[in-house]
Design a protein around this motif. Sequence first.
Motif, PDB file in Angstrom:
ATOM      1  N   PHE A  61       0.834  -1.204   0.000  1.00 25.22           N
ATOM      2  CA  PHE A  61       0.000   0.000   0.000  1.00 25.22           C
ATOM      3  C   PHE A  61       0.870   1.255   0.000  1.00 25.22           C
ATOM      4  CE2 PHE A  61      -2.048   3.402   2.452  1.00 25.22           C
ATOM      5  CZ  PHE A  61      -3.167   3.630   1.669  1.00 25.22           C
ATOM      6  N   PHE A  62       1.882   1.280   0.876  1.00 26.81           N
ATOM      7  CA  PHE A  62       2.781   2.438   0.937  1.00 26.81           C
ATOM      8  C   PHE A  62       3.508   2.640  -0.398  1.00 26.81           C
ATOM      9  CE2 PHE A  62       2.821   1.959   5.710  1.00 26.81           C
ATOM     10  CZ  PHE A  62       2.240   3.196   5.957  1.00 26.81           C
ATOM     11  N   LEU A  63       3.951   1.543  -1.002  1.00 28.45           N
ATOM     12  CA  LEU A  63       4.632   1.641  -2.295  1.00 28.45           C
ATOM     13  C   LEU A  63       3.678   2.137  -3.372  1.00 28.45           C
ATOM     14  CD1 LEU A  63       6.757  -1.662  -2.286  1.00 28.45           C
ATOM     15  CD2 LEU A  63       7.561   0.673  -1.940  1.00 28.45           C
ATOM     16  N   LEU A  64       2.431   1.691  -3.294  1.00 27.67           N
ATOM     17  CA  LEU A  64       1.422   2.128  -4.257  1.00 27.67           C
ATOM     18  C   LEU A  64       1.173   3.624  -4.129  1.00 27.67           C
ATOM     19  CD1 LEU A  64      -0.302   0.716  -6.423  1.00 27.67           C
ATOM     20  CD2 LEU A  64      -2.137   0.537  -4.735  1.00 27.67           C
ATOM     21  N   VAL A  65       1.149   4.104  -2.881  1.00 30.20           N
ATOM     22  CA  VAL A  65       0.959   5.539  -2.638  1.00 30.20           C
ATOM     23  C   VAL A  65       2.150   6.334  -3.157  1.00 30.20           C
ATOM     24  CG1 VAL A  65       0.788   7.302  -0.840  1.00 30.20           C
ATOM     25  CG2 VAL A  65      -0.574   5.211  -0.660  1.00 30.20           C
ATOM     26  N   LEU A  66       3.356   5.805  -2.937  1.00 26.85           N
ATOM     27  CA  LEU A  66       4.565   6.518  -3.353  1.00 26.85           C
ATOM     28  C   LEU A  66       4.741   6.537  -4.869  1.00 26.85           C
ATOM     29  CD1 LEU A  66       7.175   5.272  -0.714  1.00 26.85           C
ATOM     30  CD2 LEU A  66       6.253   7.582  -0.924  1.00 26.85           C
ATOM     31  N   PHE A  67       4.532   5.369  -5.491  1.00 27.72           N
ATOM     32  CA  PHE A  67       4.825   5.237  -6.924  1.00 27.72           C
ATOM     33  C   PHE A  67       3.595   5.364  -7.812  1.00 27.72           C
ATOM     34  CE2 PHE A  67       8.454   3.197  -4.905  1.00 27.72           C
ATOM     35  CZ  PHE A  67       9.516   3.650  -5.673  1.00 27.72           C
ATOM     36  N   GLY A  68       2.423   5.552  -7.201  1.00 33.10           N
ATOM     37  CA  GLY A  68       1.209   5.731  -7.987  1.00 33.10           C
ATOM     38  C   GLY A  68       1.229   7.026  -8.785  1.00 33.10           C
ATOM     39  N   LYS A  69       0.252   7.150  -9.659  1.00 32.74           N
ATOM     40  CA  LYS A  69       0.208   8.314 -10.548  1.00 32.74           C
ATOM     41  C   LYS A  69       0.154   9.627  -9.776  1.00 32.74           C
ATOM     42  CE  LYS A  69      -3.575   8.989 -12.787  1.00 32.74           C
ATOM     43  NZ  LYS A  69      -4.694   8.842 -13.768  1.00 32.74           N
ATOM     44  N   ASN A  70      -0.507   9.616  -8.624  1.00 31.80           N
ATOM     45  CA  ASN A  70      -0.636  10.834  -7.823  1.00 31.80           C
ATOM     46  C   ASN A  70       0.335  10.874  -6.647  1.00 31.80           C
ATOM     47  OD1 ASN A  70      -2.835  11.790  -9.409  1.00 31.80           O
ATOM     48  ND2 ASN A  70      -4.215  10.394  -8.306  1.00 31.80           N
ATOM     49  N   ALA A 162       3.168  -7.572  -1.253  1.00 29.78           N
ATOM     50  CA  ALA A 162       3.563  -6.263  -1.788  1.00 29.78           C
ATOM     51  C   ALA A 162       3.640  -6.287  -3.308  1.00 29.78           C
ATOM     52  CB  ALA A 162       4.919  -5.852  -1.200  1.00 29.78           C
ATOM     53  N   THR A 163       4.098  -7.417  -3.854  1.00 34.34           N
ATOM     54  CA  THR A 163       4.193  -7.554  -5.312  1.00 34.34           C
ATOM     55  C   THR A 163       2.811  -7.476  -5.953  1.00 34.34           C
ATOM     56  OG1 THR A 163       6.161  -8.948  -5.119  1.00 34.34           O
ATOM     57  CG2 THR A 163       4.968  -9.046  -7.200  1.00 34.34           C
ATOM     58  N   LEU A 164       1.849  -8.168  -5.357  1.00 35.85           N
ATOM     59  CA  LEU A 164       0.486  -8.163  -5.891  1.00 35.85           C
ATOM     60  C   LEU A 164      -0.110  -6.762  -5.855  1.00 35.85           C
ATOM     61  CD1 LEU A 164      -1.856  -9.865  -6.994  1.00 35.85           C
ATOM     62  CD2 LEU A 164      -2.586 -10.250  -4.628  1.00 35.85           C
ATOM     63  N   MET A 165       0.200  -6.008  -4.806  1.00 32.26           N
ATOM     64  CA  MET A 165      -0.359  -4.670  -4.653  1.00 32.26           C
ATOM     65  C   MET A 165       0.199  -3.686  -5.681  1.00 32.26           C
ATOM     66  SD  MET A 165      -2.542  -4.327  -2.015  1.00 32.26           S
ATOM     67  CE  MET A 165      -2.364  -2.655  -1.385  1.00 32.26           C
ATOM     68  N   ILE A 166       1.515  -3.731  -5.903  1.00 31.30           N
ATOM     69  CA  ILE A 166       2.144  -2.704  -6.736  1.00 31.30           C
ATOM     70  C   ILE A 166       2.402  -3.159  -8.177  1.00 31.30           C
ATOM     71  CG2 ILE A 166       4.511  -3.328  -6.097  1.00 31.30           C
ATOM     72  CD1 ILE A 166       5.267  -0.417  -6.173  1.00 31.30           C
ATOM     73  N   ALA A 167       2.556  -4.477  -8.368  1.00 32.25           N
ATOM     74  CA  ALA A 167       2.875  -4.984  -9.711  1.00 32.25           C
ATOM     75  C   ALA A 167       1.738  -5.765 -10.348  1.00 32.25           C
ATOM     76  CB  ALA A 167       4.123  -5.868  -9.658  1.00 32.25           C
ATOM     77  N   GLY A 168       0.800  -6.256  -9.530  1.00 33.69           N
ATOM     78  CA  GLY A 168      -0.306  -7.022 -10.076  1.00 33.69           C
ATOM     79  C   GLY A 168       0.109  -8.427 -10.480  1.00 33.69           C
ATOM     80  N   ASN A 169      -0.792  -9.105 -11.142  1.00 31.87           N
ATOM     81  CA  ASN A 169      -0.541 -10.478 -11.579  1.00 31.87           C
ATOM     82  C   ASN A 169      -0.709 -10.551 -13.094  1.00 31.87           C
ATOM     83  OD1 ASN A 169      -0.225 -13.410 -11.279  1.00 31.87           O
ATOM     84  ND2 ASN A 169      -2.398 -13.498 -11.826  1.00 31.87           N
ATOM     85  N   ILE A 170       0.320 -10.122 -13.803  1.00 30.08           N
ATOM     86  CA  ILE A 170       0.272 -10.102 -15.260  1.00 30.08           C
ATOM     87  C   ILE A 170       1.143 -11.239 -15.796  1.00 30.08           C
ATOM     88  CG2 ILE A 170       0.660  -8.719 -17.335  1.00 30.08           C
ATOM     89  CD1 ILE A 170       0.545  -6.221 -15.551  1.00 30.08           C
ATOM     90  N   PRO A 171       0.535 -12.302 -16.341  1.00 28.89           N
ATOM     91  CA  PRO A 171       1.313 -13.444 -16.843  1.00 28.89           C
ATOM     92  C   PRO A 171       2.370 -13.012 -17.856  1.00 28.89           C
ATOM     93  CG  PRO A 171      -1.020 -13.988 -16.764  1.00 28.89           C
ATOM     94  CD  PRO A 171      -0.918 -12.514 -16.484  1.00 28.89           C
ATOM     95  N   GLY A 172       3.580 -13.534 -17.657  1.00 29.27           N
ATOM     96  CA  GLY A 172       4.671 -13.222 -18.560  1.00 29.27           C
ATOM     97  C   GLY A 172       5.317 -11.876 -18.317  1.00 29.27           C
ATOM     98  N   LYS A 173       4.801 -11.110 -17.352  1.00 30.00           N
ATOM     99  CA  LYS A 173       5.333  -9.774 -17.093  1.00 30.00           C
ATOM    100  C   LYS A 173       5.642  -9.550 -15.619  1.00 30.00           C
ATOM    101  CE  LYS A 173       4.419  -4.904 -18.123  1.00 30.00           C
ATOM    102  NZ  LYS A 173       3.428  -3.937 -18.683  1.00 30.00           N
ATOM    103  N   THR A 174       4.659  -9.760 -14.767  1.00 27.73           N
ATOM    104  CA  THR A 174       4.870  -9.540 -13.323  1.00 27.73           C
ATOM    105  C   THR A 174       4.463 -10.744 -12.478  1.00 27.73           C
ATOM    106  OG1 THR A 174       2.667  -8.584 -12.939  1.00 27.73           O
ATOM    107  CG2 THR A 174       4.422  -7.070 -13.627  1.00 27.73           C
ATOM    108  N   GLN A 175       4.013 -11.810 -13.114  1.00 25.97           N
ATOM    109  CA  GLN A 175       3.560 -12.986 -12.354  1.00 25.97           C
ATOM    110  C   GLN A 175       4.756 -13.810 -11.873  1.00 25.97           C
ATOM    111  OE1 GLN A 175       1.693 -16.600 -14.150  1.00 25.97           O
ATOM    112  NE2 GLN A 175      -0.122 -15.975 -12.982  1.00 25.97           N
TER     113      GLN A 175
END
Length: 227
Positions: A61-70, A162-175
């Motif tokens: 969550f903290f990483l999402l707040v820091l690196f998010g668009k806003n 933390a990975t799921l929160m900030i990177a998501g679960n994208i097969p072949g990319k972030t999974q």
Amino acid sequence: MGLDLSPLWISISTAFLATLITSFLGIVVAYKISNYNGIFKGLIDGILTLPLILPPTVIGFFLLVLFGKNGPIGDLLGIFNVSIIFTWSATVIAATVVSFPLMYRTTRSAFEQIDNNIISAARTLGLSEMKIFLKIAIPLSWPGIIGGVVLSFARAMGEFGATLMIAGNIPGKTQTMPLAIFFAVEGGDMTKAYLWVAIIVVISLTMILLLNYWSEIQLKLMGKRGI
């Protein structure tokens, strides 16, 4: 259809880069803190160790707040048209943050076990702080540093929340493998889940065996040197 091995390569590459970053930062920061006796030492140590205590989702969550668009960092990167969220870089950042405390704590303990008389003698002989760090502190703390590297790599490879929160679960990319296991179980594909679990167990056990082997070698060398 064969097993998609991309989660394996993503996990290994993420853990490898995260370990390189945490090793460099962990060694430098641990050495600085071990030699710092200011009133804020406890507070700084607590902040550096905090990711070890906090739930991974809170870190995410903290990483999402820091690196998010806003967020402050995300907004700055947006000027250069760079986005971190839901990219492979985000998996590296998450793995680095959660694994850093292990490297820091282990290395700091190793530095603090060095006999202060050795450091004082080196300073008396005119060695610079950089030479003391590179030629005395690092070699004497090497077993602890290696232990920290192994633990950091294992933690980085096993990161999930933390990975799921900030990177998501994208097969072949972030999974990563932990994400692949979770979504395989959620989808009812227990065969795939068992395979990924087996792979992670084998990799983790191999690292533990290597760490034990390294420790035995170091003990034998220290015995021969009469240390």
